[in-house]
Design a protein around this motif. Structure first.
Motif, PDB file in Angstrom:
ATOM      1  N   ARG A 369       0.777  -1.033  -0.142  1.00  0.00           N
ATOM      2  CA  ARG A 369      -0.008  -0.144   0.196  1.00  0.00           C
ATOM      3  C   ARG A 369       0.752   1.257   0.196  1.00  0.00           C
ATOM      4  N   GLU A 370       1.633   1.085   0.716  1.00  0.00           N
ATOM      5  CA  GLU A 370       2.733   2.417   0.858  1.00  0.00           C
ATOM      6  C   GLU A 370       3.619   2.595  -0.394  1.00  0.00           C
ATOM      7  N   THR A 371       3.883   1.584  -1.090  1.00  0.00           N
ATOM      8  CA  THR A 371       4.666   1.668  -2.352  1.00  0.00           C
ATOM      9  C   THR A 371       3.841   2.120  -3.254  1.00  0.00           C
ATOM     10  N   THR A 372       2.500   1.739  -3.456  1.00  0.00           N
ATOM     11  CA  THR A 372       1.545   2.255  -4.272  1.00  0.00           C
ATOM     12  C   THR A 372       1.281   3.675  -4.329  1.00  0.00           C
ATOM     13  N   THR A 373       1.283   4.093  -3.029  1.00  0.00           N
ATOM     14  CA  THR A 373       1.170   5.517  -3.117  1.00  0.00           C
ATOM     15  C   THR A 373       2.174   6.269  -3.435  1.00  0.00           C
ATOM     16  N   ALA A 374       3.381   5.980  -3.045  1.00  0.00           N
ATOM     17  CA  ALA A 374       4.737   6.597  -3.701  1.00  0.00           C
ATOM     18  C   ALA A 374       4.723   6.271  -5.266  1.00  0.00           C
ATOM     19  N   LEU A 375       4.193   5.183  -5.855  1.00  0.00           N
ATOM     20  CA  LEU A 375       4.592   5.195  -7.234  1.00  0.00           C
ATOM     21  C   LEU A 375       3.511   6.049  -8.166  1.00  0.00           C
ATOM     22  N   LEU A 376       2.484   6.323  -7.603  1.00  0.00           N
ATOM     23  CA  LEU A 376       1.245   6.708  -8.289  1.00  0.00           C
ATOM     24  C   LEU A 376       1.893   8.101  -9.197  1.00  0.00           C
ATOM     25  N   PRO A 377       2.762   8.739  -8.792  1.00  0.00           N
ATOM     26  CA  PRO A 377       3.290   9.847  -9.743  1.00  0.00           C
ATOM     27  C   PRO A 377       4.004   9.165 -10.747  1.00  0.00           C
ATOM     28  N   TRP A 378       4.636   8.339 -10.573  1.00  0.00           N
ATOM     29  CA  TRP A 378       5.367   7.473 -11.629  1.00  0.00           C
ATOM     30  C   TRP A 378       4.624   6.466 -12.529  1.00  0.00           C
ATOM     31  N   ALA A 379       3.432   6.489 -12.244  1.00  0.00           N
ATOM     32  CA  ALA A 379       2.595   5.437 -12.846  1.00  0.00           C
ATOM     33  C   ALA A 379       2.748   5.393 -14.497  1.00  0.00           C
ATOM     34  N   PRO A 380       2.733   6.658 -15.159  1.00  0.00           N
ATOM     35  CA  PRO A 380       2.682   6.731 -16.526  1.00  0.00           C
ATOM     36  C   PRO A 380       4.207   6.033 -17.006  1.00  0.00           C
ATOM     37  N   GLY A 381       5.270   6.051 -16.282  1.00  0.00           N
ATOM     38  CA  GLY A 381       6.369   5.372 -16.839  1.00  0.00           C
ATOM     39  C   GLY A 381       6.456   4.070 -16.238  1.00  0.00           C
ATOM     40  N   LEU A 382       5.617   3.388 -15.713  1.00  0.00           N
ATOM     41  CA  LEU A 382       5.755   1.981 -15.397  1.00  0.00           C
ATOM     42  C   LEU A 382       5.247   1.005 -16.780  1.00  0.00           C
ATOM     43  N   PRO A 383       6.073  -0.117 -16.806  1.00  0.00           N
ATOM     44  CA  PRO A 383       5.693  -0.816 -17.945  1.00  0.00           C
ATOM     45  C   PRO A 383       4.244  -1.390 -17.843  1.00  0.00           C
ATOM     46  N   ALA A 384       3.307  -1.041 -18.723  1.00  0.00           N
ATOM     47  CA  ALA A 384       1.966  -1.799 -18.763  1.00  0.00           C
ATOM     48  C   ALA A 384       1.816  -3.170 -18.726  1.00  0.00           C
ATOM     49  N   GLU A 385       2.728  -4.013 -19.499  1.00  0.00           N
ATOM     50  CA  GLU A 385       2.691  -5.393 -19.360  1.00  0.00           C
ATOM     51  C   GLU A 385       3.089  -5.861 -17.806  1.00  0.00           C
ATOM     52  N   TRP A 386       3.852  -5.158 -17.218  1.00  0.00           N
ATOM     53  CA  TRP A 386       4.396  -5.480 -15.907  1.00  0.00           C
ATOM     54  C   TRP A 386       3.243  -5.258 -14.772  1.00  0.00           C
ATOM     55  N   LEU A 387       2.565  -4.164 -15.144  1.00  0.00           N
ATOM     56  CA  LEU A 387       1.471  -4.091 -14.223  1.00  0.00           C
ATOM     57  C   LEU A 387       0.287  -5.023 -14.549  1.00  0.00           C
ATOM     58  N   LEU A 388       0.130  -5.226 -15.808  1.00  0.00           N
ATOM     59  CA  LEU A 388      -1.093  -6.197 -16.040  1.00  0.00           C
ATOM     60  C   LEU A 388      -0.616  -7.685 -15.658  1.00  0.00           C
ATOM     61  N   ASP A 389       0.369  -7.934 -15.680  1.00  0.00           N
ATOM     62  CA  ASP A 389       0.841  -9.351 -15.196  1.00  0.00           C
ATOM     63  C   ASP A 389       0.585  -9.312 -13.532  1.00  0.00           C
ATOM     64  N   ARG A 390       0.677  -8.180 -12.955  1.00  0.00           N
ATOM     65  CA  ARG A 390       0.566  -8.230 -11.434  1.00  0.00           C
ATOM     66  C   ARG A 390      -0.936  -8.023 -11.123  1.00  0.00           C
ATOM     67  N   ALA A 391      -1.820  -7.537 -12.082  1.00  0.00           N
ATOM     68  CA  ALA A 391      -3.233  -7.636 -11.876  1.00  0.00           C
ATOM     69  C   ALA A 391      -4.018  -8.795 -12.265  1.00  0.00           C
ATOM     70  N   GLY A 392      -3.042  -9.853 -12.700  1.00  0.00           N
ATOM     71  CA  GLY A 392      -3.711 -11.202 -13.136  1.00  0.00           C
ATOM     72  C   GLY A 392      -4.139 -11.901 -11.882  1.00  0.00           C
ATOM     73  N   PRO A 393      -5.136 -13.004 -12.308  1.00  0.00           N
ATOM     74  CA  PRO A 393      -5.567 -13.814 -10.918  1.00  0.00           C
ATOM     75  C   PRO A 393      -4.373 -14.877 -10.449  1.00  0.00           C
ATOM     76  N   GLY A 394      -3.323 -14.775 -10.932  1.00  0.00           N
ATOM     77  CA  GLY A 394      -2.251 -15.726  -9.984  1.00  0.00           C
ATOM     78  C   GLY A 394      -1.651 -14.996  -8.948  1.00  0.00           C
ATOM     79  N   ARG A 395      -1.887 -13.622  -8.791  1.00  0.00           N
ATOM     80  CA  ARG A 395      -1.083 -13.010  -7.770  1.00  0.00           C
ATOM     81  C   ARG A 395      -2.012 -12.694  -6.672  1.00  0.00           C
ATOM     82  N   PRO A 396      -1.094 -12.430  -5.441  1.00  0.00           N
ATOM     83  CA  PRO A 396      -2.101 -12.033  -4.135  1.00  0.00           C
ATOM     84  C   PRO A 396      -2.940 -10.812  -4.295  1.00  0.00           C
ATOM     85  N   ARG A 397      -4.095 -10.987  -3.572  1.00  0.00           N
ATOM     86  CA  ARG A 397      -5.047  -9.933  -3.653  1.00  0.00           C
ATOM     87  C   ARG A 397      -4.604  -8.478  -3.530  1.00  0.00           C
TER      88      ARG A 397
END
Length: 440
Positions: A369-397
């Motif tokens: 949670r703390e990391t997400t808050t810190a990364l929000l300003p950097w979100a446009p520069g984060l790889p989309a596929e990398w984020l999509l992979d972590r939004a997948g059903p195999g990851r912790p909620r």
């Protein structure tokens, strides 16, 4: 009924009383607002209700029939009658009916002077220490309105003269106004010693007003109390160990006045930012260096006893050079330390996306949670596929929720694919978030 009651509900209650339902059954646990609502509900029913007059309620003939013959239910309705002559006639028998004293309190603020005068005479002759504590919440509520000052003066006079145990009953009243009134009166009359005030402040976390009143009064007594170590501990001990940060900060600040600034050092790592700030002030005033204290503790990245408050406390100095001590703490074995290290880097405006994003896979939800808050300003520069992979059903909620939040901070085709995928997700909360995002 409880709380602010709808007039239609109060009218229905009046109807039940008119039909002979005993008052104790119709109002088993009446609150102050219930009595006021009943008073309004009777008049509302008499004006807008259907079915014609009710026995013992709508007939001015009661003036001649004798209100003393009525039971509590009918007499309660009569005390609320829209005709002032009927209300006045009902007051005489009501003075011998303890269950109806709340309506006598209301009549003390009646708009009709003859009713008001008679009700005040009855209440002044009836109110004692026991009934005053029972009626205090209603007297205080009525006292807020027009013509309510009489009841407040009467309550004040009775409780000032009453034994301490009568006033103390109100300390634990479920009514917030009565509780605060009782503590203010106890402070004015000197019924609480400094040690008890400190203990009360420490345990009254649910009521910040009472807490502040007692803590302030306890600390105001310091010049007289602090003549021995026992007196010192009796007052400051409860404040310094309180769960509520308001009390701890008051106790820490008082350490300077009492010549014990060295006791403030452990509070430099307190979990509350307010307490940490007070501790830094006390340490600085005594010639110490709180930032050196923080650096010494954060210099060992594997120290299992490192307090999370010391980590964020270091960052509160806003010295970007201290980030060199914070980066290694991202690998600390304690999740709370890792989370505070992320928060500290964000405080220093050094929470770079590339260096922090690996913590999005952290097993601790608080760190993610703390990391997400810190990364929000950097979100446009984060790889989309990398984020999509972590939004997948195999990851912790908690990882999936964090990835979705970061994806929502972006704009692009990859995010649309995430929406499509999450609209059919098995997790209902993630589905709702995706639906809201799609609508937006």
């Amino acid at each position: 009924m409880g709380g602010q009651t709808d007039l239609r509900d109060a009218s229905a209650l009046a109807e039940r009383l008119a039909q002979g339902v005993p008052l104790a059954r119709a109002l088993p646990d009446p609150q102050p607002h219930d009595w006021l609502a009943l008073d309004e509900g009777v008049r509302w029913r008499s004006r807008y209700g259907s079915g014609g007059p009710r026995p013992g309620w709508e007939r001015p003939a009661l003036l001649h029939a004798g209100t003393a013959l009525l039971d509590d239910s009918r007499l309660a309705l009569t005390l609320c009658h829209r005709d002032g002559r009927v209300r006045a006639a009902a007051l005489h028998p009501a003075k011998t009916r303890p269950a109806l004293l709340p309506l006598v309190v209301i009549r003390c603020a009646d708009w009709a002077e003859p009713v008001r005068t008679r009700a005040r005479d009855i209440l002044a002759a009836t109110l004692d220490g026991d009934s005053a504590t029972a009626l205090a919440p209603l007297l205080l509520l009525v006292g807020r309105g027009e013509r309510g000052a009489f009841g407040l003066r009467l309550l004040d006079g009775v409780l000032r003269a009453a034994p301490d145990d009568r006033l103390r009953v109100l300390f634990d009243s479920p009514d917030r106004g009565a509780r605060r009134y009782a503590y203010r009166l106890a402070l004015e009359t000197g019924r609480l010693d400094p040690g008890e005030l400190a203990r009360t402040a420490a345990r009254r976390g649910e009521d910040p007003v009472v807490q502040d009143l007692c803590a302030t009064a306890a600390l105001a007594a310091l010049p007289d109390v602090f003549r021995s170590a026992d007196a010192h501990e009796d007052v400051l001990g409860p404040l310094l160990s309180a769960r509520n940060p308001r009390c701890r900060s008051a106790g820490v600040t008082a350490l300077r006045r009492t010549g014990r600034p060295q006791r403030a050092e452990p509070f430099l790592a307190d979990r509350s930012s307010v307490v940490r700030a007070c501790a830094r002030y006390v340490v600085r005033q005594a010639g110490g260096d709180p930032w050196a204290w923080y650096r010494a503790r954060c210099a060992a990245p594997d120290d299992p006893d490192l307090a999370p408050g010391a980590v964020i406390g270091l960052a509160e100095g806003h010295q970007q050079a201290d980030a060199e001590l914070l980066w290694p703490l991202l690998a600390h074995p304690a999740p709370a330390v890792r989370a505070r290290a992320v928060a500290g880097l964000r405080e220093l405006d050094l929470a770079h996306g590339d260096r922090l994003r690996r913590l999005l896979d952290d097993p601790a939800p608080g760190v993610v949670r703390e990391t997400t808050t810190a990364l929000l300003p950097w979100a446009p520069g984060l790889p989309a596929e990398w984020l999509l992979d972590r939004a997948g059903p195999g990851r912790p909620r908690h990882v999936r929720a964090a990835a979705l939040r970061l994806l929502m901070a972006r704009v692009g085709s990859g995010e649309l694919r995430a929406v499509e995928r999450l609209l059919a997700d098995a997790d209902p909360e993630l589905r709702v978030r995706a639906e809201r995002w799609a609508q937006r």
